[in-house]
Write an enzyme that holds these catalytic residues in place. Structure first.
Site, PDB file in Angstrom:
ATOM      1  N   LYS A 297      19.781  -0.520   5.733  1.00  0.00           N
ATOM      2  CA  LYS A 297      19.883  -0.825   4.295  1.00  0.00           C
ATOM      3  C   LYS A 297      21.177  -1.579   3.990  1.00  0.00           C
ATOM      4  CE  LYS A 297      15.965   0.459   2.846  1.00  0.00           C
ATOM      5  NZ  LYS A 297      15.036  -0.573   2.379  1.00  0.00           N
TER       6      LYS A 297
ATOM      7  N   LEU B 274       0.816  -1.223   0.000  1.00  0.00           N
ATOM      8  CA  LEU B 274       0.000   0.000   0.000  1.00  0.00           C
ATOM      9  C   LEU B 274       0.844   1.267   0.000  1.00  0.00           C
ATOM     10  CD1 LEU B 274      -2.752  -1.006   2.618  1.00  0.00           C
ATOM     11  CD2 LEU B 274      -2.828  -1.205   0.121  1.00  0.00           C
ATOM     12  N   GLY B 275       2.176   1.127  -0.049  1.00  0.00           N
ATOM     13  CA  GLY B 275       3.050   2.296   0.025  1.00  0.00           C
ATOM     14  C   GLY B 275       3.248   2.977  -1.312  1.00  0.00           C
ATOM     15  N   GLN B 276       4.195   3.910  -1.339  1.00  0.00           N
ATOM     16  CA  GLN B 276       4.431   4.728  -2.542  1.00  0.00           C
ATOM     17  C   GLN B 276       4.810   3.848  -3.744  1.00  0.00           C
ATOM     18  OE1 GLN B 276       7.849   7.336  -2.414  1.00  0.00           O
ATOM     19  NE2 GLN B 276       7.233   8.447  -4.243  1.00  0.00           N
TER      20      GLN B 276
ATOM     21  N   ASP C 282       1.743  -8.621   8.988  1.00  0.00           N
ATOM     22  CA  ASP C 282       3.027  -8.014   9.328  1.00  0.00           C
ATOM     23  C   ASP C 282       4.123  -8.832   8.654  1.00  0.00           C
ATOM     24  OD1 ASP C 282       5.448  -7.293  10.725  1.00  0.00           O
ATOM     25  OD2 ASP C 282       4.204  -6.542  12.374  1.00  0.00           O
TER      26      ASP C 282
ATOM     27  N   ASP D 261       0.014  -5.927   3.398  1.00  0.00           N
ATOM     28  CA  ASP D 261       0.508  -4.739   4.106  1.00  0.00           C
ATOM     29  C   ASP D 261       0.101  -4.900   5.563  1.00  0.00           C
ATOM     30  OD1 ASP D 261       1.453  -1.754   2.916  1.00  0.00           O
ATOM     31  OD2 ASP D 261       0.679  -1.738   4.968  1.00  0.00           O
ATOM     32  N   ILE D 262       0.793  -4.175   6.428  1.00  0.00           N
ATOM     33  CA  ILE D 262       0.413  -4.216   7.854  1.00  0.00           C
ATOM     34  C   ILE D 262      -0.903  -3.478   8.054  1.00  0.00           C
ATOM     35  CG2 ILE D 262       1.628  -2.110   8.587  1.00  0.00           C
ATOM     36  CD1 ILE D 262       2.617  -3.836  11.040  1.00  0.00           C
TER      37      ILE D 262
ATOM     38  N   ILE E  60      12.386   8.650  -5.153  1.00  0.00           N
ATOM     39  CA  ILE E  60      11.420   8.298  -6.208  1.00  0.00           C
ATOM     40  C   ILE E  60      10.329   9.363  -6.268  1.00  0.00           C
ATOM     41  CG2 ILE E  60       9.777   6.585  -7.017  1.00  0.00           C
ATOM     42  CD1 ILE E  60      11.444   4.463  -5.550  1.00  0.00           C
TER      43      ILE E  60
ATOM     44  N   TYR F 263      18.316   4.334   9.193  1.00  0.00           N
ATOM     45  CA  TYR F 263      17.801   3.843   7.894  1.00  0.00           C
ATOM     46  C   TYR F 263      18.943   3.256   7.068  1.00  0.00           C
ATOM     47  CZ  TYR F 263      15.535   4.116   3.249  1.00  0.00           C
ATOM     48  OH  TYR F 263      15.028   3.846   2.007  1.00  0.00           O
TER      49      TYR F 263
END
Ligand code: NAD
Ligand code: SER
Length: 319
Positions: A145, A10-12, A52, A34-35, A171, A141
Protein backbone atom coordinates in the site's frame (compact mmCIF):
# COMPACT_ATOMS: atom_id res chain seq x y z
CA UNK A 1 -20.22 12.41 -18.28
CA UNK A 2 -17.47 10.07 -17.07
CA UNK A 3 -16.82 6.70 -18.69
CA UNK A 4 -15.45 4.36 -16.07
CA UNK A 5 -13.50 1.10 -15.95
CA UNK A 6 -13.34 -0.89 -12.69
CA UNK A 7 -10.85 -3.63 -11.82
CA UNK A 8 -11.76 -6.05 -9.01
CA UNK A 9 -15.42 -5.14 -9.59
CA UNK A 10 -16.76 -8.34 -7.99
CA UNK A 11 -15.24 -7.64 -4.56
CA UNK A 12 -16.66 -6.08 -1.41
CA UNK A 13 -16.28 -2.46 -2.58
CA UNK A 14 -16.89 -3.09 -6.30
CA UNK A 15 -20.22 -4.81 -5.62
CA UNK A 16 -21.60 -1.52 -4.25
CA UNK A 17 -19.47 1.05 -6.08
CA UNK A 18 -20.71 -0.33 -9.41
CA UNK A 19 -24.35 0.30 -8.46
CA UNK A 20 -23.58 3.85 -7.32
CA UNK A 21 -21.55 4.66 -10.45
CA UNK A 22 -24.18 3.17 -12.77
CA UNK A 23 -26.82 5.32 -11.10
CA UNK A 24 -24.67 8.42 -11.59
CA UNK A 25 -23.18 7.88 -15.04
CA UNK A 26 -25.45 5.25 -16.68
CA UNK A 27 -24.95 1.49 -16.91
CA UNK A 28 -23.22 1.50 -20.30
CA UNK A 29 -20.68 4.05 -19.06
CA UNK A 30 -19.45 1.75 -16.28
CA UNK A 31 -17.32 -1.15 -17.52
CA UNK A 32 -16.66 -3.92 -15.01
CA UNK A 33 -13.75 -6.33 -14.84
CA UNK A 34 -12.42 -8.98 -12.49
CA UNK A 35 -10.05 -11.93 -12.65
CA UNK A 36 -13.06 -14.11 -11.79
CA UNK A 37 -15.86 -14.94 -14.18
CA UNK A 38 -19.40 -13.97 -13.20
CA UNK A 39 -22.73 -14.92 -14.70
CA UNK A 40 -24.94 -13.02 -12.28
CA UNK A 41 -27.38 -10.24 -13.15
CA UNK A 42 -24.89 -7.81 -11.58
CA UNK A 43 -22.30 -8.23 -14.31
CA UNK A 44 -24.65 -9.40 -17.09
CA UNK A 45 -26.65 -6.17 -16.95
CA UNK A 46 -23.75 -4.08 -18.29
CA UNK A 47 -20.33 -4.45 -19.91
CA UNK A 48 -18.12 -6.98 -18.04
CA UNK A 49 -14.68 -8.43 -18.87
CA UNK A 50 -12.88 -11.29 -17.19
CA UNK A 51 -9.35 -9.91 -17.20
CA UNK A 52 -6.30 -9.91 -14.94
CA UNK A 53 -5.38 -6.35 -13.96
CA UNK A 54 -1.74 -7.19 -14.75
CA UNK A 55 -2.69 -7.70 -18.43
CA UNK A 56 -2.07 -4.12 -19.57
CA UNK A 57 -2.41 -4.97 -23.27
CA UNK A 58 -5.95 -6.27 -22.84
CA UNK A 59 -6.87 -3.35 -20.57
CA UNK A 60 -5.68 -0.78 -23.15
CA UNK A 61 -7.96 -2.49 -25.72
CA UNK A 62 -10.95 -2.22 -23.37
CA UNK A 63 -10.17 1.41 -22.48
CA UNK A 64 -9.98 2.38 -26.16
CA UNK A 65 -13.05 0.36 -27.16
CA UNK A 66 -15.25 2.01 -24.49
CA UNK A 67 -13.69 5.50 -24.54
CA UNK A 68 -12.85 5.20 -20.83
CA UNK A 69 -11.56 8.30 -18.99
CA UNK A 70 -11.37 7.05 -15.38
CA UNK A 71 -10.37 3.77 -13.74
CA UNK A 72 -11.28 2.64 -10.24
CA UNK A 73 -8.53 0.13 -9.54
CA UNK A 74 -9.88 -2.16 -6.80
CA UNK A 75 -8.15 -5.47 -7.61
CA UNK A 76 -5.93 -6.48 -4.70
CA UNK A 77 -5.28 -9.03 -1.96
CA UNK A 78 -6.21 -7.81 1.53
CA UNK A 79 -4.13 -7.94 4.71
CA UNK A 80 -4.66 -11.48 6.03
CA UNK A 81 -4.57 -12.99 2.51
CA UNK A 82 -1.37 -11.00 1.97
CA UNK A 83 0.26 -12.54 5.05
CA UNK A 84 -0.85 -16.01 3.90
CA UNK A 85 0.74 -15.41 0.48
CA UNK A 86 3.13 -12.42 0.49
CA UNK A 87 4.53 -13.14 -2.98
CA UNK A 88 1.05 -13.09 -4.55
CA UNK A 89 0.21 -9.93 -2.58
CA UNK A 90 3.23 -8.12 -3.98
CA UNK A 91 2.54 -9.36 -7.49
CA UNK A 92 -1.16 -8.46 -7.58
CA UNK A 93 -1.05 -5.28 -5.49
CA UNK A 94 2.12 -3.73 -6.90
CA UNK A 95 2.45 -5.18 -10.41
CA UNK A 96 -1.32 -4.86 -10.92
CA UNK A 97 -1.18 -1.17 -10.01
CA UNK A 98 1.96 -0.63 -12.09
CA UNK A 99 0.15 -2.13 -15.09
CA UNK A 100 -2.85 0.17 -14.57
CA UNK A 101 -0.59 3.24 -14.18
CA UNK A 102 1.24 2.37 -17.38
CA UNK A 103 -2.12 2.11 -19.15
CA UNK A 104 -3.01 5.53 -17.72
CA UNK A 105 0.27 7.02 -18.91
CA UNK A 106 -0.42 5.69 -22.41
CA UNK A 107 -4.12 6.56 -22.65
CA UNK A 108 -4.45 9.65 -20.39
CA UNK A 109 -7.11 8.20 -18.06
CA UNK A 110 -7.46 9.21 -14.37
CA UNK A 111 -6.81 6.58 -11.69
CA UNK A 112 -8.47 6.04 -8.30
CA UNK A 113 -6.54 3.57 -6.08
CA UNK A 114 -7.52 2.81 -2.50
CA UNK A 115 -4.76 2.68 0.05
CA UNK A 116 -5.52 1.59 3.61
CA UNK A 117 -4.95 2.04 7.32
CA UNK A 118 -2.60 -0.88 6.66
CA UNK A 119 -0.16 1.62 5.12
CA UNK A 120 0.76 2.64 8.69
CA UNK A 121 2.94 0.68 11.08
CA UNK A 122 3.82 0.22 14.74
CA UNK A 123 5.88 3.43 14.99
CA UNK A 124 3.17 5.61 13.40
CA UNK A 125 1.41 7.83 15.99
CA UNK A 126 -1.55 5.65 17.01
CA UNK A 127 -4.18 8.21 17.98
CA UNK A 128 -5.53 10.76 15.50
CA UNK A 129 -2.86 9.60 13.07
CA UNK A 130 -2.00 12.62 10.90
CA UNK A 131 -2.21 12.72 7.11
CA UNK A 132 1.55 13.07 6.68
CA UNK A 133 3.43 10.91 9.16
CA UNK A 134 5.73 7.90 9.63
CA UNK A 135 4.77 4.95 7.37
CA UNK A 136 6.83 1.87 8.17
CA UNK A 137 4.28 -0.99 7.93
CA UNK A 138 5.34 -4.48 8.97
CA UNK A 139 2.91 -6.48 6.78
CA UNK A 140 3.31 -7.28 3.09
CA UNK A 141 -0.14 -5.71 2.53
CA UNK A 142 1.05 -2.48 4.14
CA UNK A 143 4.28 -2.50 2.17
CA UNK A 144 2.30 -2.85 -1.07
CA UNK A 145 0.00 0.00 0.00
CA UNK A 146 2.86 2.42 0.76
CA UNK A 147 4.51 1.42 -2.52
CA UNK A 148 1.21 2.09 -4.29
CA UNK A 149 0.85 5.55 -2.73
CA UNK A 150 4.38 6.44 -3.82
CA UNK A 151 3.93 5.01 -7.32
CA UNK A 152 0.71 6.96 -7.82
CA UNK A 153 2.39 10.20 -6.66
CA UNK A 154 5.30 9.46 -8.99
CA UNK A 155 3.02 9.02 -12.01
CA UNK A 156 1.25 12.27 -11.16
CA UNK A 157 4.44 14.34 -10.77
CA UNK A 158 6.45 12.67 -13.53
CA UNK A 159 3.82 12.02 -16.20
CA UNK A 160 0.87 14.19 -15.18
CA UNK A 161 -1.42 11.17 -14.67
CA UNK A 162 -4.45 12.26 -12.62
CA UNK A 163 -3.95 9.82 -9.73
CA UNK A 164 -6.07 10.11 -6.57
CA UNK A 165 -6.66 7.84 -3.59
CA UNK A 166 -7.88 7.47 -0.04
CA UNK A 167 -6.63 5.42 2.88
CA UNK A 168 -9.78 3.45 3.66
CA UNK A 169 -10.35 2.21 7.19
CA UNK A 170 -12.14 -1.13 7.67
CA UNK A 171 -15.27 -1.09 5.54
CA UNK A 172 -18.56 -2.46 6.92
CA UNK A 173 -21.15 -3.54 4.39
CA UNK A 174 -24.02 -5.92 3.71
CA UNK A 175 -23.99 -6.73 -0.01
CA UNK A 176 -20.83 -8.80 -0.48
CA UNK A 177 -19.09 -10.37 2.50
CA UNK A 178 -15.44 -9.39 2.91
CA UNK A 179 -12.65 -11.93 2.38
CA UNK A 180 -9.10 -12.02 3.72
CA UNK A 181 -9.10 -8.81 5.76
CA UNK A 182 -8.42 -8.02 9.42
CA UNK A 183 -11.33 -5.62 9.88
CA UNK A 184 -13.74 -8.28 8.51
CA UNK A 185 -14.68 -9.23 12.10
CA UNK A 186 -16.77 -6.06 12.32
CA UNK A 187 -18.90 -7.18 9.36
CA UNK A 188 -19.24 -10.81 10.48
CA UNK A 189 -20.35 -9.68 13.95
CA UNK A 190 -23.49 -8.08 12.47
CA UNK A 191 -24.25 -11.09 10.25
CA UNK A 192 -23.91 -13.55 13.16
CA UNK A 193 -25.79 -11.31 15.57
CA UNK A 194 -28.83 -11.56 13.28
CA UNK A 195 -28.34 -15.24 12.36
CA UNK A 196 -27.29 -16.73 15.71
CA UNK A 197 -27.45 -14.03 18.37
CA UNK A 198 -23.79 -14.62 19.17
CA UNK A 199 -20.32 -14.19 17.64
CA UNK A 200 -16.81 -15.53 18.25
CA UNK A 201 -14.38 -12.73 17.45
CA UNK A 202 -10.84 -13.28 16.12
CA UNK A 203 -9.53 -9.95 17.52
CA UNK A 204 -9.24 -9.05 21.20
CA UNK A 205 -12.19 -7.11 22.58
CA UNK A 206 -10.22 -3.91 23.22
CA UNK A 207 -8.58 -3.63 19.76
CA UNK A 208 -9.39 -0.17 18.42
CA UNK A 209 -9.40 0.40 14.63
CA UNK A 210 -10.90 2.96 12.28
CA UNK A 211 -14.04 1.93 10.41
CA UNK A 212 -16.43 3.34 7.82
CA UNK A 213 -19.86 2.25 6.52
CA UNK A 214 -19.94 1.36 2.83
CA UNK A 215 -22.21 4.26 1.70
CA UNK A 216 -19.60 6.68 3.09
CA UNK A 217 -16.72 4.71 1.54
CA UNK A 218 -18.43 4.90 -1.86
CA UNK A 219 -19.14 8.60 -1.42
CA UNK A 220 -15.44 9.19 -0.65
CA UNK A 221 -14.34 7.43 -3.84
CA UNK A 222 -16.78 9.31 -6.06
CA UNK A 223 -16.36 12.74 -4.43
CA UNK A 224 -12.57 12.59 -4.61
CA UNK A 225 -12.63 11.73 -8.32
CA UNK A 226 -15.03 14.62 -8.92
CA UNK A 227 -13.10 17.11 -6.77
CA UNK A 228 -11.58 20.23 -8.29
CA UNK A 229 -7.91 19.27 -8.91
CA UNK A 230 -6.80 22.81 -8.10
CA UNK A 231 -7.87 22.30 -4.48
CA UNK A 232 -5.90 19.06 -4.03
CA UNK A 233 -2.65 19.57 -2.18
CA UNK A 234 -2.45 15.83 -1.50
CA UNK A 235 -3.34 13.11 -3.99
CA UNK A 236 -2.29 9.67 -2.72
CA UNK A 237 -3.64 9.01 -0.32
CA UNK A 238 -6.11 10.93 1.87
CA UNK A 239 -6.91 9.67 5.37
CA UNK A 240 -10.69 9.21 5.62
CA UNK A 241 -12.55 7.89 8.61
CA UNK A 242 -16.00 7.82 10.14
CA UNK A 243 -15.54 6.11 13.50
CA UNK A 244 -13.06 4.28 15.71
CA UNK A 245 -14.25 1.36 17.84
CA UNK A 246 -13.23 -2.02 19.26
CA UNK A 247 -15.13 -5.34 19.22
CA UNK A 248 -16.52 -4.68 22.75
CA UNK A 249 -17.95 -1.33 21.58
CA UNK A 250 -19.62 -2.90 18.55
CA UNK A 251 -21.10 -5.67 20.71
CA UNK A 252 -22.46 -3.06 23.13
CA UNK A 253 -24.17 -1.16 20.29
CA UNK A 254 -25.63 -4.41 18.88
CA UNK A 255 -27.07 -5.15 22.37
CA UNK A 256 -29.07 -1.90 22.17
CA UNK A 257 -31.13 -3.60 19.43
CA UNK A 258 -30.54 -7.33 20.15
CA UNK A 259 -30.40 -7.35 23.97
CA UNK A 260 -29.32 -10.99 24.37
CA UNK A 261 -26.38 -10.74 21.94
CA UNK A 262 -23.27 -12.55 23.20
CA UNK A 263 -19.65 -12.29 22.14
CA UNK A 264 -16.64 -14.44 22.98
CA UNK A 265 -13.12 -14.57 21.62
CA UNK A 266 -10.81 -16.99 19.79
CA UNK A 267 -7.83 -14.86 18.81
CA UNK A 268 -6.15 -15.26 15.42
CA UNK A 269 -2.51 -14.28 16.11
CA UNK A 270 -1.86 -13.18 12.50
CA UNK A 271 -4.81 -10.81 12.30
CA UNK A 272 -4.27 -9.61 15.88
CA UNK A 273 -0.66 -8.70 14.99
CA UNK A 274 -1.86 -6.83 11.90
CA UNK A 275 -4.44 -4.90 13.92
CA UNK A 276 -1.89 -4.12 16.66
CA UNK A 277 0.38 -2.51 14.07
CA UNK A 278 -2.36 -0.17 12.74
CA UNK A 279 -3.63 3.13 14.18
CA UNK A 280 -6.40 3.33 16.79
CA UNK A 281 -7.91 6.32 15.01
CA UNK A 282 -7.13 8.56 12.04
CA UNK A 283 -7.29 12.33 11.61
CA UNK A 284 -8.86 13.24 8.24
CA UNK A 285 -8.55 17.03 8.16
CA UNK A 286 -6.83 17.18 4.73
CA UNK A 287 -9.72 15.32 3.07
CA UNK A 288 -12.25 17.60 4.77
CA UNK A 289 -10.48 20.78 3.68
CA UNK A 290 -9.29 19.79 0.21
CA UNK A 291 -12.43 18.10 -1.15
CA UNK A 292 -15.16 18.47 1.47
CA UNK A 293 -15.07 14.96 2.96
CA UNK A 294 -17.63 14.36 5.70
CA UNK A 295 -19.11 10.97 6.64
CA UNK A 296 -22.81 10.46 7.38
CA UNK A 297 -22.77 7.33 9.53
CA UNK A 298 -21.50 6.82 13.08
CA UNK A 299 -21.42 3.54 15.00
CA UNK A 300 -25.04 3.85 16.19
CA UNK A 301 -26.62 4.77 12.85
CA UNK A 302 -24.52 2.15 11.03
CA UNK A 303 -25.51 -0.53 13.56
CA UNK A 304 -29.20 0.28 13.16
CA UNK A 305 -28.95 0.16 9.36
CA UNK A 306 -26.87 -3.04 9.22
CA UNK A 307 -29.22 -4.89 11.58
CA UNK A 308 -32.33 -3.64 9.74
CA UNK A 309 -31.00 -4.75 6.32
CA UNK A 310 -29.77 -8.14 7.57
CA UNK A 311 -32.95 -8.83 9.55
CA UNK A 312 -35.12 -7.99 6.51
CA UNK A 313 -33.03 -10.37 4.40
CA UNK A 314 -33.39 -13.10 7.01
CA UNK A 315 -37.18 -12.59 7.21
CA UNK A 316 -37.46 -12.74 3.40
CA UNK A 317 -35.48 -16.00 3.45
CA UNK A 318 -37.98 -17.50 5.90
CA UNK A 319 -41.00 -16.84 3.64
P1 NAD B 1 -12.00 -7.71 -2.33
O1 NAD B 1 -10.97 -8.72 -1.96
O2 NAD B 1 -13.36 -7.87 -1.80
O3 NAD B 1 -12.11 -7.60 -3.93
C1 NAD B 1 -10.99 -7.61 -4.75
C2 NAD B 1 -11.41 -8.15 -6.10
O4 NAD B 1 -10.24 -8.16 -6.91
C3 NAD B 1 -11.94 -9.57 -6.06
O5 NAD B 1 -13.21 -9.64 -6.70
C4 NAD B 1 -10.88 -10.38 -6.81
O6 NAD B 1 -11.43 -11.45 -7.60
C5 NAD B 1 -10.26 -9.32 -7.71
N1 NAD B 1 -8.89 -9.63 -8.12
C6 NAD B 1 -7.92 -10.22 -7.38
N2 NAD B 1 -6.79 -10.33 -8.12
C7 NAD B 1 -7.06 -9.79 -9.33
C8 NAD B 1 -6.31 -9.60 -10.52
N3 NAD B 1 -5.04 -10.02 -10.61
N4 NAD B 1 -6.90 -8.99 -11.58
C9 NAD B 1 -8.19 -8.58 -11.51
N5 NAD B 1 -8.96 -8.76 -10.41
C10 NAD B 1 -8.40 -9.35 -9.34
O7 NAD B 1 -11.40 -6.28 -1.94
P2 NAD B 1 -12.19 -4.94 -1.57
O8 NAD B 1 -12.53 -5.03 -0.13
O9 NAD B 1 -13.26 -4.70 -2.55
O10 NAD B 1 -11.00 -3.89 -1.69
C11 NAD B 1 -10.74 -3.16 -2.86
C12 NAD B 1 -9.57 -2.25 -2.61
O11 NAD B 1 -9.82 -1.43 -1.46
C13 NAD B 1 -8.24 -2.97 -2.32
O12 NAD B 1 -7.18 -2.23 -2.85
C14 NAD B 1 -8.16 -2.93 -0.80
O13 NAD B 1 -6.82 -3.00 -0.35
C15 NAD B 1 -8.77 -1.59 -0.51
N6 NAD B 1 -9.27 -1.49 0.85
C16 NAD B 1 -10.33 -2.24 1.25
C17 NAD B 1 -10.77 -2.16 2.57
C18 NAD B 1 -11.92 -2.97 3.07
O14 NAD B 1 -12.19 -2.95 4.28
N7 NAD B 1 -12.63 -3.70 2.22
C19 NAD B 1 -10.13 -1.27 3.45
C20 NAD B 1 -9.04 -0.54 3.00
C21 NAD B 1 -8.63 -0.63 1.69
N1 SER C 1 -9.99 -3.86 5.67
C1 SER C 1 -8.63 -4.08 5.23
C2 SER C 1 -8.06 -5.31 5.84
O1 SER C 1 -8.43 -5.60 6.95
C3 SER C 1 -7.78 -2.90 5.61
O2 SER C 1 -7.20 -2.43 4.48
O3 SER C 1 -7.24 -5.93 5.23
Amino acid sequence: MKRIFITGALGQIGSELVTALRKRYGTDNVVLSDIKADKSEFSNSGPFYQVDCRDSKKIVEIIKKHGIDTVYHLAALLSASGEANPQAAWDINVNGLYSVLEVARETGIAVFTPSSIGAFGPNTPRDFTPQDTIQRPTSMYGITKVTGELLCDYYYHRYGVDTRGVRYPGIISNVKEPVGGTTDYAVYMYYEAVEKGRYTCFLKGDTYLDMIYMPDAIKAGIDLMEANPERLRHRNAFNVTAMSFCPEDEAAYIRRYIPGFEIDYSIDPVRQALANSWPNSLEDYAARVEWGWSPEYDLDSMTQDMLKVLQKRKDRGRK
